[in-house]
Write a protein that holds these residues in place. Structure first.
Motif, mmCIF file in Angstrom:
data_model
loop_
_atom_site.group_PDB
_atom_site.id
_atom_site.type_symbol
_atom_site.label_atom_id
_atom_site.label_comp_id
_atom_site.label_asym_id
_atom_site.label_seq_id
_atom_site.Cartn_x
_atom_site.Cartn_y
_atom_site.Cartn_z
ATOM 1 N N ALA A 21 0.952 -1.301 0.113
ATOM 2 C CA ALA A 21 -0.052 -0.041 -0.099
ATOM 3 C C ALA A 21 0.858 1.278 0.134
ATOM 4 N N LYS A 22 1.758 1.139 0.836
ATOM 5 C CA LYS A 22 2.931 2.431 0.727
ATOM 6 C C LYS A 22 3.675 2.569 -0.343
ATOM 7 N N LEU A 23 3.852 1.632 -1.180
ATOM 8 C CA LEU A 23 4.498 1.928 -2.410
ATOM 9 C C LEU A 23 3.609 2.284 -3.357
ATOM 10 N N GLY A 24 2.286 1.936 -3.266
ATOM 11 C CA GLY A 24 1.437 2.527 -4.361
ATOM 12 C C GLY A 24 0.951 4.057 -3.692
ATOM 13 N N GLU A 25 1.220 4.575 -2.751
ATOM 14 C CA GLU A 25 1.034 5.951 -2.397
ATOM 15 C C GLU A 25 2.257 6.477 -2.850
ATOM 16 N N ALA A 26 3.404 6.059 -2.580
ATOM 17 C CA ALA A 26 4.593 6.657 -3.010
ATOM 18 C C ALA A 26 4.933 6.746 -4.225
ATOM 19 N N LEU A 27 4.578 5.876 -5.332
ATOM 20 C CA LEU A 27 5.009 5.819 -6.643
ATOM 21 C C LEU A 27 4.553 6.928 -7.428
ATOM 22 N N PRO A 28 3.359 7.299 -7.365
ATOM 23 C CA PRO A 28 2.751 8.589 -8.153
ATOM 24 C C PRO A 28 3.642 9.783 -7.936
ATOM 25 N N LEU A 29 4.371 9.909 -6.589
ATOM 26 C CA LEU A 29 5.147 11.145 -6.386
ATOM 27 C C LEU A 29 6.535 10.879 -7.088
ATOM 28 N N ILE A 30 6.824 9.860 -6.645
ATOM 29 C CA ILE A 30 8.292 9.643 -7.478
ATOM 30 C C ILE A 30 8.273 9.842 -8.843
ATOM 31 N N SER A 31 7.111 9.433 -9.486
ATOM 32 C CA SER A 31 6.894 9.424 -10.924
ATOM 33 C C SER A 31 6.846 11.107 -11.291
ATOM 34 N N GLU A 32 6.265 11.758 -10.558
ATOM 35 C CA GLU A 32 5.924 13.096 -10.842
ATOM 36 C C GLU A 32 7.448 13.919 -10.846
ATOM 37 N N VAL A 33 7.980 13.623 -9.594
ATOM 38 C CA VAL A 33 9.000 14.432 -9.456
ATOM 39 C C VAL A 33 10.166 14.085 -10.714
ATOM 40 N N TYR A 34 10.121 12.555 -10.998
ATOM 41 C CA TYR A 34 11.177 12.258 -12.017
ATOM 42 C C TYR A 34 10.737 12.888 -13.887
ATOM 43 N N GLN A 35 9.420 12.859 -13.679
ATOM 44 C CA GLN A 35 8.642 13.408 -15.031
ATOM 45 C C GLN A 35 9.073 15.141 -15.042
ATOM 46 N N ILE A 36 8.923 15.650 -14.171
ATOM 47 C CA ILE A 36 9.307 17.162 -14.251
ATOM 48 C C ILE A 36 10.494 17.498 -14.497
ATOM 49 N N THR A 37 11.431 16.635 -13.827
ATOM 50 C CA THR A 37 12.990 16.801 -14.285
ATOM 51 C C THR A 37 13.212 16.426 -15.514
ATOM 52 N N GLU A 38 12.656 15.408 -15.949
ATOM 53 C CA GLU A 38 12.778 14.697 -17.293
ATOM 54 C C GLU A 38 12.606 15.952 -18.477
ATOM 55 N N ASP A 39 11.547 16.350 -18.228
ATOM 56 C CA ASP A 39 10.803 17.531 -19.219
ATOM 57 C C ASP A 39 11.725 18.520 -19.080
ATOM 58 N N LEU A 40 12.338 18.815 -17.932
ATOM 59 C CA LEU A 40 13.045 20.254 -17.953
ATOM 60 C C LEU A 40 14.243 19.820 -18.587
ATOM 61 N N TYR A 41 14.946 18.813 -18.427
ATOM 62 C CA TYR A 41 16.245 18.388 -18.959
ATOM 63 C C TYR A 41 15.862 18.229 -20.363
ATOM 64 N N ALA A 42 14.693 17.759 -20.764
ATOM 65 C CA ALA A 42 14.740 17.510 -22.519
ATOM 66 C C ALA A 42 14.598 18.766 -22.991
ATOM 67 N N GLN A 43 13.726 19.511 -22.453
ATOM 68 C CA GLN A 43 13.486 21.197 -22.838
ATOM 69 C C GLN A 43 14.730 21.623 -23.129
ATOM 70 N N HIS A 44 15.913 21.677 -22.370
ATOM 71 C CA HIS A 44 17.019 22.204 -22.246
ATOM 72 C C HIS A 44 18.131 21.442 -23.055
ATOM 73 N N ASN A 45 17.734 20.287 -23.507
ATOM 74 C CA ASN A 45 18.890 19.055 -24.131
ATOM 75 C C ASN A 45 19.909 18.931 -23.209
ATOM 76 N N LEU A 46 19.379 18.491 -22.218
ATOM 77 C CA LEU A 46 20.511 18.048 -21.173
ATOM 78 C C LEU A 46 20.672 16.674 -20.752
ATOM 79 N N LEU A 47 19.624 15.952 -21.634
ATOM 80 C CA LEU A 47 19.904 14.639 -21.092
ATOM 81 C C LEU A 47 20.919 13.734 -21.577
ATOM 82 N N ASP A 48 21.726 14.252 -22.306
ATOM 83 C CA ASP A 48 22.991 13.533 -22.686
ATOM 84 C C ASP A 48 24.450 14.064 -21.989
ATOM 85 N N LEU A 49 24.378 14.918 -20.933
ATOM 86 C CA LEU A 49 25.374 15.547 -20.456
ATOM 87 C C LEU A 49 26.598 14.644 -20.123
ATOM 88 N N PRO A 50 27.918 14.893 -20.679
ATOM 89 C CA PRO A 50 28.888 13.728 -20.507
ATOM 90 C C PRO A 50 29.282 14.116 -19.017
#
Ligand SMILES: CCCCCCCCCCCCC/C=C/[C@@H](O)[C@H](COP(=O)(O)O)NC(=O)CCCCCCCCCCCCCCC
Length: 218
Positions: A189-218
Motif C-alpha cells: 500500500a505504501k509503495l502504491g502511495e509513494a510511486l505517483p509522487l516519485i514518478s511526478e518528480v521524475y517526469q518534471i525533471t525529465e521534461d525540464l532536462y529534455a527542454q534544455h537538451n541536457l539529457l546526454d550531458l557527459p
C-alpha cells in the motif's frame, strides 16, 4: 495491523524516505534540491543497511550528493534552491560542459542527471516490488528495472558489477522487513502511495532536462 501506533519514532523506515520525495515539489511544481538530496540520503542509508557489497554503489551516490550539497551551501547557494533555478543559473553562466568534458566536469546539472537516471530505476524497481508475488526474486526484479533504465548509461564493467551485487539482495520477505513499514500488505500500500509522487518528480525533471537538451550531458 497491530504495529501501527508509534511507528514514527522507531528506527529507520522507508516511509520517511518516501515522504521526503513528497516534499520535493513546490506549489508551482518546482523540485526542491534540499528534499531531493534528503531523499537520496535516506535511500543510501537503506542501501548501506543491506550490506557492504553495495558499498561501491552507495559511494558513488554519496559523492554525487556531496557535490550538490557543496553547491547548495556555496557562495551561489541562492541559485541552488530548486532544480529549475540550478539549470537556469548554470546554463546562463556557461557552467555546464554540454558536449564533452571540459572545464566544468562536475556541474550541478550533470551530477543531478546521474541521480535522476537512478530515480527512474527506483521507480521501476518499486513498481515491480509492489506488484510482485511471494515467490518473486528481488534480484530478478532489480535486474529487470536496472536493464530498462540505468544500465543503458553504464559501461560493461559497471553493469557486470551491478549484476553481481543484485544476486546477494535479500529475498522479498526480508527485503520488506528491512523497509520497516509493517506487514507486506502495508508495504504494498505504501509503495502504491509513494510511486505517483516519485514518478511526478521524475517526469518534471525529465521534461525540464529534455527542454534544455541536457539529457546526454557527459
Ligand atoms: C536495492 C538494490 C540497490 C541496487 C542499486 C541499483 C542501481 C545500480 C547502480 C550501479 C551504480 C554503480 C556505481 C557507479 C556509477 C557511476 O559510474 C555512474 C555514472 O557516474 P559518472 O558519470 O560520474 O561516472 N553513476 C550513476 O549512475 C549514479 C548511480 C547512483 C545509484 C544510487 C542507487 C541508490 C540505491 C538506493 C536503493 C534503495 C532501494 C530502496 C528499495 C526499497
Amino acid at each position: 495491523m497491530k504495529t501501527m501506533a508509534g511507528s514514527e519514532d522507531q528506527k529507520f523506515s522507508l516511509q520517511e524516505v518516501l515522504d521526503t520525495f513528497k516534499l520535493c515539489l513546490s506549489e508551482n511544481k518546482e523540485v526542491y534540491l534540499e528534499q531531493y538530496v534528503a531523499g537520496w540520503r535516506g535511500l543510501v542509508k537503506f542501501l548501506n543497511s543491506l550490506g557492504s557489497v553495495f558499498g561501491f554503489i552507495s559511494k558513488d551516490a554519496v559523492s554525487k550528493i556531496q557535490i550538490l550539497v557543496s553547491y547548495m551551501k556555496g557562495e551561489n547557494a541562492s541559485h541552488y534552491a530548486t532544480v529549475q533555478s540550478m539549470v537556469k543559473y548554470e546554463l546562463d553562466n556557461n557552467l555546464v560542459d554540454v558536449n564533452k568534458k571540459g572545464s566544468h566536469p562536475e556541474s550541478g546539472c550533470r551530477t543531478l542527471l546521474r541521480l535522476h537516471r537512478a530515480l527512474r530505476w527506483l521507480e521501476l524497481f518499486l513498481d515491480r516490488l509492489r506488484t510482485s508475488t511471494e515467490d518473486s526474486k528481488t534480484s530478478a526484479l532489480c535486474a529487470e528495472a536496472y536493464n530498462e533504465s540505468l544500465a543503458q548509461h553504464h559501461p560493461w564493467m559497471i553493469r557486470k558489477a551491478a549484476g553481481m551485487a543484485f544476486l546477494v539482495l535479500p529475498g522479498r520477505q526480508t527485503f520488506f522487513e528491512v523497509m520497516n513499514v509493517g506487514p507486506p500488505e502495508q508495504v504494498v500500500a505504501k509503495l502504491g502511495e509513494a510511486l505517483p509522487l516519485i514518478s511526478e518528480v521524475y517526469q518534471i525533471t525529465e521534461d525540464l532536462y529534455a527542454q534544455h537538451n541536457l539529457l546526454d550531458l557527459p
